[in-house]
Design an enzyme around this catalytic site. Structure first.
Site, PDB file in Angstrom:
ATOM      1  N   TYR A 117      14.847  89.035 -14.036  1.00  0.00           N
ATOM      2  CA  TYR A 117      15.397  87.678 -14.243  1.00  0.00           C
ATOM      3  C   TYR A 117      15.598  87.168 -12.779  1.00  0.00           C
ATOM      4  CZ  TYR A 117      17.295  83.526 -16.522  1.00  0.00           C
ATOM      5  OH  TYR A 117      17.589  82.122 -16.952  1.00  0.00           O
TER       6      TYR A 117
ATOM      7  N   ASP B 299      26.972  79.064 -17.575  1.00  0.00           N
ATOM      8  CA  ASP B 299      26.332  78.037 -18.211  1.00  0.00           C
ATOM      9  C   ASP B 299      26.823  76.682 -17.670  1.00  0.00           C
ATOM     10  OD1 ASP B 299      25.106  79.806 -19.946  1.00  0.00           O
ATOM     11  OD2 ASP B 299      26.400  79.922 -21.421  1.00  0.00           O
TER      12      ASP B 299
ATOM     13  N   GLU C  73      14.735  83.510 -25.961  1.00  0.00           N
ATOM     14  CA  GLU C  73      15.890  84.001 -25.537  1.00  0.00           C
ATOM     15  C   GLU C  73      16.922  83.151 -26.220  1.00  0.00           C
ATOM     16  OE1 GLU C  73      18.933  83.659 -21.716  1.00  0.00           O
ATOM     17  OE2 GLU C  73      16.994  83.285 -21.397  1.00  0.00           O
TER      18      GLU C  73
END
Length: 261
Positions: free
Chosen positions: A174, A60, A49
């Site tokens: 995911y 993030d 990724e």
């Protein structure tokens, strides 16, 4: 057949789990991208990724944010990364998945972005700020170019929504393992195993767990409940510290978990 689908078919036949490392494109220089992916492939990574540096990375944590800042100082753009992937693709055999936010794709030009990605050998996209209610913005073009949109589900997703997302999904699903942003964790929610198993029950595609996984013990434990793991912050940190043997150990941990757990 997309490379992502192929690699999971192979893993299933071998009764093995997946390990997908995340790296930030341009962190340490874009010229190092091919070297890092080659190293990860040789170490046993299932796919890679690749994060695109972005000025407002809402999902993030600090380690990946800092890597993005370092990359942005080098003026790395989505276009630069796609061009770099195209040049190194002939020597890379594992699937390549881009992780970016929606705005860079729209700024690039939706149709041109997916055409260029197909020509470069990109296999999938993870776009965390693209809910399924809005994915028609990209879905038709992605499907036409043979690029998978990887969907995310979270600990707070209702069962009905998980079912809907799983039914739409391609490649893999995911499963976010924490409430919050990326980053290493010393412990996880006590019901994490039940959560992952419940997703497996409704998903016709592989389920990979990501966010917060940082130790070989966590890799082995969490992947026993699903089809594998995605590790980002720890991989980024270890590359920054040039601790390549620790990356190999982390990837190797998944080989010690058989497909039945």
């Amino acid at each position: 057949m997309n490379r992502i689908e192929k690699v999971f078919k192979t893993l299933n036949l071998k009764e093995e789990k997946a390990f997908v490392p995340y790296i930030m494109a341009g962190d340490g220089g874009l010229e190092n991208l091919g070297e890092r992916i080659t190293f990860l492939e040789r170490a046993g990574a299932t796919a890679v990724e690749i994060g695109i540096p972005f000025s407002d990375p809402v999902a993030d944590g600090p380690i990946i944010q800092e890597a993005g800042i370092r990359a942005l100082k080098n003026n790395i753009s989505l276009r630069d990364v796609i061009q770099a992937i195209r040049s190194i693709r002939p020597i890379i055999h594992i699937p390549i998945i881009l992780m970016t936010y929606l705005n860079p794709v729209l700024a690039y030009g939706r149709d041109r972005c997916f055409e260029d990605c197909r020509n470069a050998g990109v296999d999938g996209f993870i776009i965390p700020d693209l809910p399924i209610e809005e994915e028609e913005l990209l879905l038709e073009k992605a499907d036409r170019e043979g690029i998978e949109l990887i969907r995310l589900v979270t600990l707070t997703s209702p069962v009905e929504r998980i079912q809907e997302i799983a039914q739409r999904g391609k490649g893999f699903l995911y499963a976010v393992t924490v409430n919050g942003i990326t980053g290493t964790r010393s412990e996880f929610h006590s019901q994490l195993g039940d959560y992952l198993q419940s997703i497996k029950e409704v998903s016709s595609i592989p389920v990979l767990a990501g966010f917060g996984i940082s130790t070989p013990e966590q890799v082995r434990s969490i992947s026993s409940y699903c089809d594998g793991v995605i590790v980002g912050s720890k991989i980024v940190q270890l590359f920054e510290q040039n601790k390549l043997e620790e990356i190999e150990t982390l990837i190797g941990a998944v080989k010690k978990v058989n497909i039945t757990g």
